[in-house]
Design a protein around this motif. Structure first.
Motif, short mmCIF file in Angstrom:
data_model
loop_
_atom_site.label_atom_id
_atom_site.label_comp_id
_atom_site.label_asym_id
_atom_site.label_seq_id
_atom_site.Cartn_x
_atom_site.Cartn_y
_atom_site.Cartn_z
N PRO A 161 57.95 41.62 -35.25
CA PRO A 161 56.84 42.27 -36.26
C PRO A 161 55.77 42.87 -35.38
CG PRO A 161 56.51 39.66 -35.52
CD PRO A 161 57.79 40.07 -34.96
N ASN A 162 54.93 43.90 -36.26
CA ASN A 162 53.97 44.45 -35.63
C ASN A 162 52.52 44.24 -36.50
OD1 ASN A 162 54.41 46.08 -37.88
ND2 ASN A 162 55.38 47.89 -37.02
N MET A 163 52.75 43.23 -37.35
CA MET A 163 51.56 42.83 -38.05
C MET A 163 51.63 41.30 -39.06
SD MET A 163 51.34 45.24 -41.80
CE MET A 163 49.80 44.72 -42.25
N VAL A 164 50.46 40.72 -39.27
CA VAL A 164 50.38 39.38 -39.86
C VAL A 164 49.79 39.51 -41.03
CG1 VAL A 164 50.06 37.09 -39.11
CG2 VAL A 164 50.88 38.73 -37.36
N PHE A 165 50.18 38.72 -42.18
CA PHE A 165 49.46 38.48 -43.22
C PHE A 165 49.26 36.95 -43.37
CE2 PHE A 165 51.78 42.19 -44.21
CZ PHE A 165 51.12 42.86 -45.00
N LEU A 166 47.82 36.63 -43.39
CA LEU A 166 47.65 34.97 -43.84
C LEU A 166 47.61 34.81 -45.30
CD1 LEU A 166 45.47 32.68 -41.75
CD2 LEU A 166 45.59 32.75 -44.09
N ILE A 167 48.47 33.88 -45.65
CA ILE A 167 48.60 33.72 -47.17
C ILE A 167 48.06 32.15 -47.47
CG2 ILE A 167 50.29 33.78 -49.30
CD1 ILE A 167 51.87 35.75 -47.61
N GLN A 168 47.32 32.05 -48.68
CA GLN A 168 47.07 30.95 -49.19
C GLN A 168 47.21 31.02 -50.68
OE1 GLN A 168 42.92 30.58 -47.30
NE2 GLN A 168 43.63 28.50 -46.69
N ILE A 216 56.42 47.00 -40.25
CA ILE A 216 56.61 47.98 -41.07
C ILE A 216 56.87 49.28 -40.23
CG2 ILE A 216 54.35 47.04 -42.42
CD1 ILE A 216 52.45 49.13 -41.22
N PRO A 217 57.28 50.28 -40.91
CA PRO A 217 57.86 51.49 -40.55
C PRO A 217 56.99 51.96 -39.17
CG PRO A 217 58.38 51.93 -42.65
CD PRO A 217 57.42 50.54 -42.41
N ASN A 218 57.43 52.46 -38.10
CA ASN A 218 56.42 53.05 -36.75
C ASN A 218 55.71 54.16 -37.25
OD1 ASN A 218 57.45 50.94 -35.30
ND2 ASN A 218 58.97 52.20 -34.49
N ASP A 219 55.93 54.83 -38.46
CA ASP A 219 55.28 56.09 -38.68
C ASP A 219 53.75 55.78 -39.38
OD1 ASP A 219 57.51 57.50 -38.33
OD2 ASP A 219 58.11 57.44 -40.48
N TYR A 220 53.45 54.45 -39.67
CA TYR A 220 52.28 54.11 -40.25
C TYR A 220 51.55 53.23 -39.28
CZ TYR A 220 54.70 55.51 -44.34
OH TYR A 220 55.63 56.13 -45.29
N ASN A 221 50.15 53.40 -39.01
CA ASN A 221 49.23 52.63 -38.28
C ASN A 221 48.31 51.72 -39.06
OD1 ASN A 221 47.52 54.33 -39.14
ND2 ASN A 221 46.90 55.50 -37.52
#
Length: 400
Positions: A161-168, A216-221
């Motif tokens: 992964p390159n990002m995290v979502f915290l879900i409640q 997510i795709p490497n094209d997006y920061n």
């Protein structure tokens, strides 16, 4: 196992799914076909497990205590097919044992190497190797590239992964229709369906929240710039609300291409989840939080004095701004005007009172800085979509 209670518990679980198939043994004979479950309470236990590897027909599954999770990389070096983390969960324990037992039965007449078995099992979404690795990743316990390389046996590079979502979330039981019995499974299934073939993802389950780890795709920061992914996320939220009475709320961390920095995305997602959203109550992006140090100081002041009658002049004076300049900059940096932001902050502070205590709406409104119960109820419904009483009747989703 050191604890006789743990041993008995495991016996009881095993009898449910594999009656009379397994037995306890102190140490196997070289010719025995065995699945060995071995508790790791100290680092030296890994040495004992390594010795057990000398038995050619043995499959070894370590159970690692929480304070030694940093050592799970040894299991990879030993090419063990699975591992479990304490406290032991029945479902995960039985899933591993049944999978190994089934694999053994199917390949009884053929040669099955440990490496083949590892590859066969550990690429599965719920692999304990994968879960242990990802937990260590978000906690910042992985600090060298060698561990990332070793993870390739159960988590391919393009799935890290390159990002995290915290879900409640909660289930709105006020709606007069069937409510889901297993909300967590429904949530993960819908997310997987919507993001299928778009981005590799993993889940980590904690009691009060679920982590979605996405690549997510490497094209997006920024996730916000990935329109296809953002549309999928909105579809997830709408589908769960419409079809299952499930309302999700999430904090979204930033994108980090360096795997060892994903811990920062997790930290950011936690911070974002606690702040008032800008335009969508269900999603809060960390990147939208102000980085202006004096405004951060003002926001901290608001959060510490939310139960008082705050004025824009008072808060502006606290950071030595004129009210006019403060008002303009505050709206620009937070996405909300001062009055809305304070009201939303107060609403967030009332949620634990509604969920955990039997306080009346009158008491909650006065405790959290609202002038009247009626104003509190109207404001709550304006931002949350339901009344405080209806929110109190909702069912919080537990993910573990």
């Amino acid at each position: 196992m050191e604890s006789s209670l743990d041993k008995q518990q495991m016996r009881d679980w095993l009898e449910e799914v594999l009656p009379n198939a397994l037995m306890e043994c102190k140490e196997p004979k070289p010719e025995d076909d065995t699945i060995i479950v071995y508790e790791v309470n100290r680092l030296f236990d890994w040495v004992k497990i390594k010795r057990l590897k000398s038995y050619p027909n043995s499959i070894i599954v370590p159970i690692v205590t929480e304070h030694l999770t940093y050592s799970t990389g040894i299991a990879i070096e030993l090419v063990l097919p699975a591992l479990l983390i304490k406290p032991l969960q029945k479902s995960k324990f039985l899933r591993i044992v049944k999978k190994l037992h089934t694999s053994y039965q199917e390949k009884k007449g053929s040669t099955l190497t440990m490496l083949e078995l590892t590859q066969q099992i550990s690429q599965h979404q719920t692999s304990p190797f994968r879960e242990a690795f990802l937990k260590r990743l978000i906690r910042g316990e992985i600090d060298n590239e060698q561990e990332i390389i070793q993870s390739a046996s159960f988590l391919s590079t393009n799935c890290i992964p390159n990002m995290v979502f915290l879900i409640q979330g909660y289930i709105d039981v006020n709606e007069k229709r069937a409510h889901p019995q297993d909300a967590c499974s429904i949530i993960t299934t819908v997310i997987q369906q919507k993001f299928a073939h778009k981005a590799p993802l993993s889940f980590l389950h904690f009691e009060r929240y679920l982590l979605l780890l996405l690549r997510i795709p490497n094209d997006y920061n920024s996730f916000k710039h990935w329109s296809e992914g953002k549309a999928c996320l909105l579809e997830v939220i709408e589908t769960l609300k419409k079809d299952h009475c499930i309302h999700l709320f999430m904090g979204v961390g930033g994108v980090f291409q360096d795997a060892m920095q994903v811990k920062e995305s997790y930290s950011q997602a936690r911070k974002a989840r606690r702040k008032p959203p800008i335009d969508n109550i269900h999603i809060r992006y960390y990147e939208d939080l102000t980085k202006h140090q004096l405004l951060q100081k003002a926001i901290q002041f608001i959060e510490e004095h939310f139960d008082e009658q705050l004025s824009i002049s008072e808060v502006a004076k606290y950071i030595s701004f004129s009210p006019t300049h403060f008002s303009r900059l505050f709206k620009k940096e937070t996405g909300r005007n001062f009055v809305d932001y304070v009201a939303f902050t107060r609403i967030i502070k009332t949620l634990p009172f509604l969920r955990k205590f039997d306080y009346t709406v009158d008491k909650i409104s006065s405790t959290c800085g609202f002038n009247t119960p009626n104003y509190y109820s109207l404001t709550f419904k304006k931002y949350v979509g339901i009344s405080p009483t209806d929110y109190r009747n909702t069912k919080e989703i537990l993910f573990k």
